[in-house]
Design an enzyme around this catalytic site. Structure first.
Site, PDB file in Angstrom:
ATOM      1  N   SER A 117     -40.033 -33.270 -80.907  1.00 19.24           N
ATOM      2  CA  SER A 117     -39.370 -33.937 -82.006  1.00 19.24           C
ATOM      3  C   SER A 117     -38.137 -33.516 -82.294  1.00 19.24           C
ATOM      4  O   SER A 117     -37.695 -32.484 -82.215  1.00 19.24           O
ATOM      5  CB  SER A 117     -40.234 -33.865 -83.110  1.00 19.24           C
TER       6      SER A 117
ATOM      7  N   TYR B 251     -42.960 -29.559 -90.786  1.00 18.63           N
ATOM      8  CA  TYR B 251     -43.149 -30.025 -89.593  1.00 18.63           C
ATOM      9  C   TYR B 251     -42.027 -29.586 -88.699  1.00 18.63           C
ATOM     10  O   TYR B 251     -42.433 -29.093 -87.640  1.00 18.63           O
ATOM     11  CB  TYR B 251     -43.178 -31.548 -89.726  1.00 18.63           C
TER      12      TYR B 251
END
Length: 259
Positions: free
Chosen positions: A144, A157
């Site tokens: 990501s 995250y």
């Protein structure tokens, strides 16, 4: 239709929706035999049957919680027995966990790390022996932009995604001399079901969608197929000199200085 993955066998985790589903559809189109892994059989059984009918290559569904090593090993054994070999692993399974660091509960921290970091490692560790025996293997981890840039309010995250990129680089170097390639892709905002759900939860979904698109130099949000095509390139022999590398797919947003 071309056959960029002719005679290749790929395992795709998180294949039931979003990026994983797009990868499955594209890989089947490009000639691969597939094993679709997801935590629920309902997410992948119909898709597997549809792809096999449409493209004529074996496509099986296997249930596994990527956080559970025994389940992963059982699924990999099932895939190997059915398809004979595993050439490609695409780690798409993931979960968004965004919390204030001071109120984050231990179980949510663990869930984030287990799914987003330990899960890919479980799969890699399970497919590596067969790949090493044949001195051929291709692993693509879906990371990501959170693994490159920090967005406030998204902890923990980014911690997991930084770790996944680090693991990609480390394993890519570790096994480079034995015919194994390990790379990752870092998508920005992609219009997956999870993104749609988040937008729907906003006070004004249309306004938030427009705001997010305006942040991107290309003035639009990405779609899962665009990530899938990058995975296809990395998983094919066209990318055989690319290793221990991460490719950012975010429409250029991470290169722009925002006030």
């Amino acid at each position: 239709m071309s056959d960029r993955l002719h005679n290749k066998t790929a395992v795709i985790t998180g294949a039931g929706s979003g990026i994983g589903r797009a990868v499955a559809q594209l890989f089947a189109q490009q000639g691969a035999s597939l094993a679709l892994l997801d935590i629920k059989i309902d997410n992948i059984e119909v898709l597997a049957a549809h792809l096999e009918r449409q493209f004529g290559h074996r496509c099986i569904a296997a249930v596994a919680d990527v956080t559970q090593q025994e389940q992963v090993e059982h699924a990999v054994a099932q895939v190997t027995a059915a398809l004979g070999k595993i050439d490609i692993l695409i780690n798409c399974a993931g979960v968004n966990v965004f919390h204030d660091p001071l109120t984050l509960k231990q179980n949510e921290w663990q869930r984030c790390m287990d799914v987003n970091l330990h899960g890919p490692y479980n799969l890699i560790r399970s497919v590596l022996p067969g790949m090493l025996t044949r001195q051929y293997g291709n692993v693509v981890n879906i990371a990501s932009v959170h693994g490159h840039k920090i967005i406030p309010g998204t902890f923990p995250y980014p911690v997991a995604k930084h770790g996944l990129i680090g693991m990609t680089r480390s394993l890519g170097i570790e096994y480079a001399s034995q015919g194994i390639l390990v790379n990752s892709i870092s998508p920005g905002l992609i219009m997956t079901p999870a993104a749609e759900k988040w937008l729907a939860s906003c006070p004004d979904p249309d306004a938030e969608r427009a705001r997010q698109a305006a942040l991107l130099p290309c003035n639009r949000i990405g779609n899962p197929d665009e990530v899938a095509y990058t995975a296809l390139f990395l998983a094919s022999d066209e990318a055989r000199f690319i290793n221990a590398t991460d490719i950012v797919i975010d429409g250029g947003r991470s290169q722009v200085y925002h006030n």
